[in-house]
Motif scaffolding. Structure first.
Motif, PDB file in Angstrom:
ATOM      1  N   PHE A 153      -4.778  -7.715  -4.535  1.00  0.00           N
ATOM      2  CA  PHE A 153      -5.923  -8.097  -5.361  1.00  0.00           C
ATOM      3  C   PHE A 153      -6.664  -6.845  -5.826  1.00  0.00           C
ATOM      4  O   PHE A 153      -6.618  -5.794  -5.179  1.00  0.00           O
ATOM      5  N   ILE A 154      -7.352  -6.996  -6.946  1.00  0.00           N
ATOM      6  CA  ILE A 154      -8.257  -5.952  -7.426  1.00  0.00           C
ATOM      7  C   ILE A 154      -9.611  -6.599  -7.693  1.00  0.00           C
ATOM      8  O   ILE A 154      -9.688  -7.706  -8.232  1.00  0.00           O
ATOM      9  N   ALA A 155     -10.674  -5.922  -7.274  1.00  0.00           N
ATOM     10  CA  ALA A 155     -12.024  -6.471  -7.411  1.00  0.00           C
ATOM     11  C   ALA A 155     -12.899  -5.503  -8.190  1.00  0.00           C
ATOM     12  O   ALA A 155     -12.820  -4.284  -8.001  1.00  0.00           O
ATOM     13  N   HIS A 156     -13.719  -6.052  -9.071  1.00  0.00           N
ATOM     14  CA  HIS A 156     -14.770  -5.300  -9.749  1.00  0.00           C
ATOM     15  C   HIS A 156     -16.100  -5.789  -9.188  1.00  0.00           C
ATOM     16  O   HIS A 156     -16.429  -6.974  -9.310  1.00  0.00           O
ATOM     17  N   ILE A 157     -16.839  -4.885  -8.571  1.00  0.00           N
ATOM     18  CA  ILE A 157     -18.108  -5.245  -7.938  1.00  0.00           C
ATOM     19  C   ILE A 157     -19.224  -4.472  -8.631  1.00  0.00           C
ATOM     20  O   ILE A 157     -19.229  -3.239  -8.631  1.00  0.00           O
ATOM     21  N   LYS A 158     -20.149  -5.200  -9.219  1.00  0.00           N
ATOM     22  CA  LYS A 158     -21.231  -4.581  -9.978  1.00  0.00           C
ATOM     23  C   LYS A 158     -22.561  -4.763  -9.266  1.00  0.00           C
ATOM     24  O   LYS A 158     -22.803  -5.770  -8.610  1.00  0.00           O
ATOM     25  N   ALA A 159     -23.414  -3.759  -9.423  1.00  0.00           N
ATOM     26  CA  ALA A 159     -24.804  -3.835  -8.982  1.00  0.00           C
ATOM     27  C   ALA A 159     -25.640  -3.108 -10.026  1.00  0.00           C
ATOM     28  O   ALA A 159     -25.105  -2.585 -11.016  1.00  0.00           O
ATOM     29  N   LYS A 214     -28.038   3.958   1.803  1.00  0.00           N
ATOM     30  CA  LYS A 214     -29.423   4.065   2.263  1.00  0.00           C
ATOM     31  C   LYS A 214     -30.353   3.064   1.596  1.00  0.00           C
ATOM     32  O   LYS A 214     -31.330   2.613   2.201  1.00  0.00           O
ATOM     33  N   TYR A 215     -30.061   2.718   0.344  1.00  0.00           N
ATOM     34  CA  TYR A 215     -30.998   1.919  -0.440  1.00  0.00           C
ATOM     35  C   TYR A 215     -30.473   0.504  -0.676  1.00  0.00           C
ATOM     36  O   TYR A 215     -29.260   0.278  -0.704  1.00  0.00           O
ATOM     37  N   PRO A 216     -31.374  -0.457  -0.876  1.00  0.00           N
ATOM     38  CA  PRO A 216     -30.941  -1.831  -1.157  1.00  0.00           C
ATOM     39  C   PRO A 216     -30.273  -1.927  -2.524  1.00  0.00           C
ATOM     40  O   PRO A 216     -30.543  -1.131  -3.423  1.00  0.00           O
ATOM     41  N   LEU A 217     -29.396  -2.902  -2.656  1.00  0.00           N
ATOM     42  CA  LEU A 217     -28.712  -3.162  -3.921  1.00  0.00           C
ATOM     43  C   LEU A 217     -29.239  -4.458  -4.519  1.00  0.00           C
ATOM     44  O   LEU A 217     -29.562  -5.404  -3.797  1.00  0.00           O
ATOM     45  N   VAL A 219     -17.363 -14.266  -7.505  1.00  0.00           N
ATOM     46  CA  VAL A 219     -18.233 -14.301  -6.331  1.00  0.00           C
ATOM     47  C   VAL A 219     -19.657 -14.591  -6.800  1.00  0.00           C
ATOM     48  O   VAL A 219     -20.140 -13.948  -7.740  1.00  0.00           O
ATOM     49  N   PRO A 220     -20.345 -15.557  -6.191  1.00  0.00           N
ATOM     50  CA  PRO A 220     -21.719 -15.877  -6.615  1.00  0.00           C
ATOM     51  C   PRO A 220     -22.635 -14.651  -6.558  1.00  0.00           C
ATOM     52  O   PRO A 220     -22.483 -13.778  -5.700  1.00  0.00           O
ATOM     53  N   LEU A 221     -23.585 -14.607  -7.488  1.00  0.00           N
ATOM     54  CA  LEU A 221     -24.523 -13.491  -7.578  1.00  0.00           C
ATOM     55  C   LEU A 221     -25.342 -13.359  -6.294  1.00  0.00           C
ATOM     56  O   LEU A 221     -25.840 -14.348  -5.751  1.00  0.00           O
ATOM     57  N   ILE A 222     -25.465 -12.122  -5.819  1.00  0.00           N
ATOM     58  CA  ILE A 222     -26.329 -11.812  -4.677  1.00  0.00           C
ATOM     59  C   ILE A 222     -27.505 -11.009  -5.227  1.00  0.00           C
ATOM     60  O   ILE A 222     -27.328  -9.882  -5.696  1.00  0.00           O
ATOM     61  N   GLU A 223     -28.693 -11.572  -5.194  1.00  0.00           N
ATOM     62  CA  GLU A 223     -29.845 -10.921  -5.818  1.00  0.00           C
ATOM     63  C   GLU A 223     -30.246  -9.642  -5.090  1.00  0.00           C
ATOM     64  O   GLU A 223     -30.570  -8.639  -5.721  1.00  0.00           O
ATOM     65  N   VAL A 224     -30.239  -9.671  -3.759  1.00  0.00           N
ATOM     66  CA  VAL A 224     -30.613  -8.491  -2.971  1.00  0.00           C
ATOM     67  C   VAL A 224     -29.642  -8.357  -1.805  1.00  0.00           C
ATOM     68  O   VAL A 224     -29.408  -9.317  -1.071  1.00  0.00           O
ATOM     69  N   GLN A 249     -34.807   3.289  -4.467  1.00  0.00           N
ATOM     70  CA  GLN A 249     -35.325   1.989  -4.047  1.00  0.00           C
ATOM     71  C   GLN A 249     -35.251   0.963  -5.178  1.00  0.00           C
ATOM     72  O   GLN A 249     -35.118  -0.238  -4.935  1.00  0.00           O
ATOM     73  N   ILE A 250     -35.332   1.456  -6.421  1.00  0.00           N
ATOM     74  CA  ILE A 250     -35.314   0.551  -7.573  1.00  0.00           C
ATOM     75  C   ILE A 250     -33.893   0.248  -8.036  1.00  0.00           C
ATOM     76  O   ILE A 250     -33.546  -0.897  -8.329  1.00  0.00           O
ATOM     77  N   THR A 251     -33.050   1.292  -8.091  1.00  0.00           N
ATOM     78  CA  THR A 251     -31.706   1.126  -8.663  1.00  0.00           C
ATOM     79  C   THR A 251     -30.607   0.963  -7.620  1.00  0.00           C
ATOM     80  O   THR A 251     -29.531   0.456  -7.927  1.00  0.00           O
ATOM     81  N   GLY A 252     -30.852   1.445  -6.398  1.00  0.00           N
ATOM     82  CA  GLY A 252     -29.812   1.412  -5.376  1.00  0.00           C
ATOM     83  C   GLY A 252     -29.261   2.780  -5.043  1.00  0.00           C
ATOM     84  O   GLY A 252     -28.529   2.936  -4.063  1.00  0.00           O
ATOM     85  N   GLY A 253     -29.595   3.787  -5.859  1.00  0.00           N
ATOM     86  CA  GLY A 253     -29.153   5.151  -5.577  1.00  0.00           C
ATOM     87  C   GLY A 253     -27.643   5.254  -5.443  1.00  0.00           C
ATOM     88  O   GLY A 253     -26.890   4.758  -6.272  1.00  0.00           O
ATOM     89  N   GLU A 254     -27.191   5.909  -4.364  1.00  0.00           N
ATOM     90  CA  GLU A 254     -25.764   6.097  -4.114  1.00  0.00           C
ATOM     91  C   GLU A 254     -25.155   4.963  -3.292  1.00  0.00           C
ATOM     92  O   GLU A 254     -23.971   5.029  -2.931  1.00  0.00           O
ATOM     93  N   SER A 255     -25.928   3.947  -2.983  1.00  0.00           N
ATOM     94  CA  SER A 255     -25.402   2.819  -2.209  1.00  0.00           C
ATOM     95  C   SER A 255     -24.354   2.055  -3.027  1.00  0.00           C
ATOM     96  O   SER A 255     -24.340   2.118  -4.259  1.00  0.00           O
ATOM     97  N   PHE A 256     -23.492   1.333  -2.336  1.00  0.00           N
ATOM     98  CA  PHE A 256     -22.499   0.510  -3.028  1.00  0.00           C
ATOM     99  C   PHE A 256     -22.160  -0.709  -2.175  1.00  0.00           C
ATOM    100  O   PHE A 256     -22.406  -0.737  -0.962  1.00  0.00           O
ATOM    101  N   ALA A 257     -21.613  -1.710  -2.836  1.00  0.00           N
ATOM    102  CA  ALA A 257     -21.169  -2.925  -2.152  1.00  0.00           C
ATOM    103  C   ALA A 257     -19.648  -2.988  -2.207  1.00  0.00           C
ATOM    104  O   ALA A 257     -19.026  -2.490  -3.146  1.00  0.00           O
TER     105      ALA A 257
END
Length: 244
Positions: free
Chosen positions: A181-187, A117-120, A153-158, A88-96
């Motif tokens: 294209f290649i994308a780097h997506i961080k959370a 399962k968890y929010p990012l 891409v603009p920051l998405i807080e949640v 719930q705090i880190t996002g676990g195994e979820s990804f964007a």
């Protein structure tokens, strides 16, 4: 009082057992009968003592086994709840990842989707044209080249589970019939790398993508448009700019 009751309970059987055995073997000699009674009483007492000891030991072992199972169950439950809290705090195994872009003319609007399962939290992304990136790498380093070539891409807080966020960022597909294209997506929980290919067929853009978590070989997400060119094995040729 409890001690007396326990002693009476444990010696009741040996006493009457020895008494019955002495009476059965009585031949008129009182002294011999007392001797027989005493030996029989202590022998039966020893046997019953062993019986109660083994019974108590078995019960104790059963109780310890039950306690061990209960403790293990509590530890497993605690571990699951701890992992759930961390997720719930880190996002676990979820990804964007970048969902199938909304294409209008020669522009593709970027949409960021959630999987898991968890929010990012603190989701950010940069997308670079692979051909432009390769040209810049020849003159500057890899990191600098990506930063220079990327569409930010603009920051998405949640980003909540099941959510897709339409952003203002757009990819320029240009006049050619193909773009990669290649994308780097961080959370907060790490980085994913996404590769995207666009091919125009009969005036319609076809799209394919594959997503990997950093350091993992197996993709966590992939999609190929119906009609997108694939090789003889039915797979997208990611290593070439030309659709084959």
């Amino acid at each position: 009082m409890k001690v007396v009751q326990q002693l009476a309970k444990e010696f009741f059987g040996p006493f009457f057992g020895a008494l019955a055995w002495a009476a059965f073997n009585h031949q008129g000699d009182i002294k011999q009968s007392f001797t027989l009674f005493g030996g029989t009483f202590f022998f039966i007492s020893w046997l019953t003592g062993q019986f109660f000891r083994v019974k108590k030991q078995t019960a104790t072992e059963g109780s310890l086994h039950a306690i061990r199972n209960d403790v293990q169950g509590l530890l497993n439950e605690l571990k699951a709840k701890t992992e759930d809290l961390a997720g719930q705090i880190t996002g676990g195994e979820s990804f964007a990842y970048i969902f199938n872009p909304l294409i209008v003319g020669s522009e593709a609007r970027i949409m960021i989707s959630h999987d898991g399962k968890y929010p990012l939290f603190d989701v950010s992304a940069g997308v670079a044209d692979v051909r432009e990136l390769d040209e810049k790498i020849k003159t500057i380093g890899h990191v600098e080249a990506f930063l220079a070539a990327r569409v930010r891409v603009p920051l998405i807080e949640v980003l909540l589970p099941g959510m897709t966020k339409i952003t203002d960022a757009k990819l320029n597909l240009g006049p050619s019939g193909e773009k990669s294209f290649i994308a780097h997506i961080k959370a907060r929980n790490g980085l994913v790398i996404q590769r995207m290919r666009f091919v125009r067929i009969d005036g319609t853009w076809r799209y394919a993508t594959v997503v990997h978590k950093a350091g993992e070989q197996d993709p966590c997400y992939k999609f190929t448009d119906s009609g997108f060119p694939v090789n003889k094995d039915g797979a997208v040729n990611w290593s070439s700019f030309e659709a084959k």
